[in-house]
Write a protein that holds these residues in place. Structure first.
Motif, mmCIF file in Angstrom:
data_model
loop_
_atom_site.group_PDB
_atom_site.id
_atom_site.type_symbol
_atom_site.label_atom_id
_atom_site.label_comp_id
_atom_site.label_asym_id
_atom_site.label_seq_id
_atom_site.Cartn_x
_atom_site.Cartn_y
_atom_site.Cartn_z
ATOM 1 N N PRO A 656 0.822 -1.228 0.000
ATOM 2 C CA PRO A 656 0.000 0.000 0.000
ATOM 3 C C PRO A 656 0.845 1.263 0.000
ATOM 4 N N GLU A 657 2.050 1.172 0.584
ATOM 5 C CA GLU A 657 2.918 2.338 0.655
ATOM 6 C C GLU A 657 3.637 2.593 -0.672
ATOM 7 N N GLY A 658 3.724 1.577 -1.518
ATOM 8 C CA GLY A 658 4.463 1.703 -2.765
ATOM 9 C C GLY A 658 5.963 1.565 -2.586
ATOM 10 N N VAL A 659 6.418 1.342 -1.351
ATOM 11 C CA VAL A 659 7.849 1.233 -1.063
ATOM 12 C C VAL A 659 8.103 -0.046 -0.278
ATOM 13 N N GLY A 660 9.382 -0.437 -0.203
ATOM 14 C CA GLY A 660 9.761 -1.609 0.562
ATOM 15 C C GLY A 660 9.637 -1.349 2.053
#
Length: 848
Positions: A656-660
């Motif tokens: 959901p954050e688009g990041v690791g």
């Protein structure tokens, strides 16, 4: 694998832990050798034994079994302290800058905030992001909790906390509650001195390994890349999932995920283990890793709301949040399962799915059988007695079952559990379990597909027909299903609808074609579909080109969304054997098919800098084409094709954050948002970080009369681990004369120094005893396992191969004790993946 077998040849640095690919994956290990030969790649091997993989290493470190998180946590500490991290990658592609809620506590005492000691679970409300905007340089302040408090007189439970849509962040990474600062504090305790005390690896050797591995980021270099390779030596612990998490965090910090030659790469132990999990071979998933319904999911809308994430990110950033498409995947699956019976009016037959109300993982099934709750078992290709853990408990469980169905190619210890050593003829007469033995087909006797560690779906052909009365597995399963359906049609039942309405429209239902099933899994259009962007039309009944075509309105069916695209109107992509490799990176885009979307390296947007340019132009995978205003490349871009770099969309599109995730928020992990080192359930010492909380606090001990756990005080003072041999394949090849001739009988690998203390010479028999049972075999006295200093005390480890039991070729009849290795292992499981702790338990060893 985030990457794949062939991609290992592209690496500059390998850390191999929890695996022994030279012996257990010899065909795949050639790619590590290719990297050494052609790229001068360096190899670090960390293992309790000097294996053949270790013999090929530039640096080998002997580690105490079960202390991997201490070693990896020390690596994280070293990378931060020496600035060997990928700063731009860290800030832009991970949640390092996200601010965590006030009230979150790190586990200095072994416990994170929110622990309930009575229930042994965490309230994870504080394991969440702060809501807000850019807090860089601003005063530290908390925020009110997101979830509304329930009124005192209300009987309605509070809704579970959710991720905030707009997270607070600090791109300078200086805020004391930003993920990076919390991570830095968490692993500052994992000093080289502490690593030595816990793992047994001398400080100078640890520092040598840490310096070598992190050297790919020396002086800010971003061109080089490192990979981490592991197998079940990591997963088979009561904290196995967190070991892998620690490796992923190290790779994220160093900018090694999404890149050719990088990644975190799991070596699967069987040819189709990846396919089994993809297709829901585990109790808490549906095909494609969709979550199973639970009793609280009163209708489809409630279920989809629970399992479909919403974006949670800094406001200026973008997140693709691809799992927002979950309703399309789920409804298409229901249409594949129930066909015309799944309509919008009946929630697409959602209520036909079972609602899982408890843990049905492997060890719990056997525990429930032992307690009389499970009355029957289908065992297809799973030798539960040999697998264990605590094989004697599994035998006792089968004695209590009403029936057992075993489909196998040989009689095995499960189908003949009543013949286990120690069961008398009189006792056999009292066992009332009815056993049905069904001769199945071996891998070469059927077609179908394997999904390997690299996520490749590869079709295979039949080499020879099944012998005698043996039948194809799908024929056996089809016959059972159709006969059960006949009984429901004839006699009715409490809830016959799911059985009566299940789709089974194969050309020959009693002998279904696996090619037909593969097409069904891929998915098809149920009405004419047109893409408004391209005007491409898929006619009703045609195969779908990929999961981008899936709909949530019942107009598509798909048995597994991640496999959509594997069998299209052009034919079986999984049958392709093209050997073209234009990039030279080993992508081979026309060889078989890799999920998802024939993509070979996951998260490959992260192989480029924030401006869309490859970190290393010589190994470029994908890149932003300004002229085309699109992502292009040698691999299939794992990204929104038209999302320009200026949009700052995160490369980890499934989150959901688009990041690791360096920090895992809320409920994704049962035992902590950061990995913490805990001792195995059976350990020779107290936890040096927090002696009052030695073990994983959420791991529960089983409580039947057979569940016993050993201590040093009871005399169990030797650490034991289990492993496999090149010459044998799990529990089957003891039926094959050629394999038996190569390694005909069991053995115990014993350090020379320990053997000298015991007065044992090579070839003499030893008895290994745990709190549960014993194991007898010849000693293989070796220098491959050395004594270790653990917190200053000398300790020994031994190793036992798993392959032998009381079934198989009898040429050594009378020469072996026919005891099972997993008679020794404890019933303890990881709280996330529920894998048993086969590695790092306590035993005693004596000369027979």
């Amino acid at each position: 694998m985030t990457n794949g077998w062939i991609d290992i040849k592209n690496t500059d640095m390998m850390l191999i832990m929890g695996g022994n690919p030279a012996e257990n994956h010899p065909c795949g290990f050639k790619w590590a050798i290719e990297a050494k030969i052609h790229r001068n790649a360096k190899t670090i091997v960390v293992d309790p034994r000097l294996t053949r993989t270790a013999a090929n290493a530039d640096l080998y470190l002997q580690i105490r079994a079960g202390s991997d998180i201490a070693f990896l946590g020390g690596m994280i500490n070293y990378a931060i302290a020496n600035n060997r991290i990928a700063h731009d990658y860290l800030v832009n592609y991970t949640n390092a800058a996200f601010i965590i809620k006030e009230g979150f506590k790190l586990p200095d005492d072994g416990l994170y905030s929110g622990f309930d000691p009575e229930r042994q679970v965490y309230d994870k409300a504080t394991w969440n992001y702060e809501e807000g905007g850019d807090l860089g340089g601003k005063p530290v302040a908390g925020s009110p909790p997101l979830a509304q408090k329930v009124a005192a007189n209300s009987t309605t439970p509070a809704p579970p906390p959710l991720l905030p849509p707009k997270t607070a962040y600090d791109l300078s990474l200086q805020h004391p509650r930003c993920v990076f600062q919390l991570l830095k504090k968490q692993y500052s305790r994992y000093t080289p001195e502490m690593v030595e005390r816990i793992t047994g690896i001398p400080k100078d050797q640890f520092l040598k390994a840490a310096d070598l591995f992190t050297s790919v980021r020396k002086d800010g270099d971003m061109k080089k890349v490192a990979t981490i390779i592991y197998a079940v030596g990591w997963t088979q612990h009561s904290f196995g999932t967190q070991i892998i998490r620690t490796a992923a965090m190290l790779q994220l910090m160093m900018g090694n995920i999404g890149r050719a030659g990088g990644g975190v790469n799991a070596l699967r132990g069987h040819s189709n283990i990846q396919g089994a999990t993809d297709m829901a071979g585990i109790f808490d998933n549906l095909p494609g890793y969709l979550k199973v319904p639970n009793p609280g999911d009163t209708d489809l809308a409630t279920y989809l709301k629970r399992i479909t994430p919403t974006a949670s990110k800094p406001d200026p950033w973008d997140s693709m949040n691809y799992y927002s498409n979950t309703p399309k995947f789920a409804v298409s699956l229901l249409k594949a399962m129930y066909g015309p019976a799944a309509t919008k009016e009946n929630d697409f037959a959602f209520h036909y799915l079972p609602k899982i109300d408890r843990n049905y993982s492997w060890v719990n099934i056997w525990n429930d059988m032992y307690e009389g709750k499970v009355k029957g078992l289908f065992a297809f290709g799973m030798n539960g007695v040999m697998i264990g853990p605590d094989s004697l408990k599994n035998i006792e469980a089968l004695k209590k079952a009403d029936w057992l169905v075993v489909c196998e190619i040989y009689p095995d210890e499960t189908s003949e559990f009543w013949r286990a050593p120690g069961i008398s003829a009189d006792e056999q007469k009292k066992i009332n379990t009815t056993v049905y033995r069904l001769p199945g087909a071996g891998f070469a006797e059927k077609d179908g597909s394997f999904t390997n560690s690299a996520r490749w779906l590869q079709w295979k052909q039949i080499a020879v027909p099944p012998p005698g009365d043996a039948r194809l597995d799908q024929d056996i399963l089809a016959a059972i299903f159709l006969k059960v359906r006949e009984l429901y049609q004839k006699d009715g039942g409490k809830f016959p609808d799911p059985v009566l309405n299940a789709t089974f429209a194969y050309t020959t239902p009693y002998t279904p074609s696996l090619a037909e099933i593969a097409k069904e899994v891929n998915g098809k259009a149920l009405v004419d579909l047109t893409d408004p962007k391209t005007n491409q039309t898929i006619k009703a009944g045609q195969q779908l080109p990929g999961f981008a075509w899936l709909k949530d309105d019942g107009t598509t069916s798909c048995g597994n969304w991640i496999y959509s695209g594997s069998w299209t109107e052009a034919g079986g992509m999984i049958q392709r054997r093209g050997t073209e490799d234009p990039s030279g990176l080993g992508i081979y885009p026309n060889w078989a098919w890799s999920w998802p979307a024939n993509r070979r390296v996951l998260y490959n947007r992260a192989s480029c800098d924030p401006n869309g340019k490859p970190w290393d132009p010589s190994r470029r995978q994908v890149w932003w084409d300004e002229a085309k205003q699109s992502w292009v490349g040698n691999d299939v871009p794992d990204f929104k094709p038209d999302s320009a770099p200026k949009d700052h969309m995160g490369p980890f599109i499934m989150n959901p954050e688009g990041v690791g995730r360096l920090f895992v928020p809320l409920g994704a992990m049962a035992d902590g948002p950061f990995p913490e080192f805990y001792e195995p359930m059976e350990s020779p010492i107290a936890n040096l970080l927090h002696p009052n909380q030695s073990n994983n606090p959420v791991v529960k001990k089983y409580k039947t009369d057979m569940d016993k756990y050993g201590t040093v005080e009871q005399g169990f003072n030797v650490i034991c681990t289990t492993y496999r041999l090149t010459e044998h394949y799990h529990y089957w090849t003891k039926n094959n004369p050629m394999n038996v001739q190569l390694v005909p009988e069991p053995f115990v690998e014993v350090p020379l120094e320990l053997a000298n203390q015991l007065g044992v010479q090579g070839g003499e028999k030893v008895i290994v005893t745990s709190a549960r049972s014993h194991y007898i075999a010849k000693a293989m006295v070796t220098r491959r396992i050395r004594p270790m200093k653990i917190d200053g005390k000398e300790m020994f480890q031994i190793g036992i191969p798993i392959h032998w039991g009381f079934r198989g070729i009898a040429e050594d009849e009378g020469k072996t004790a026919k005891t099972l290795t997993n008679q020794l292992t404890p019933t303890v499981i990881d709280p996330n993946a529920f894998t048993p702790e086969f590695k790092g338990f306590l035993v005693n060893i004596k000369k027979v």
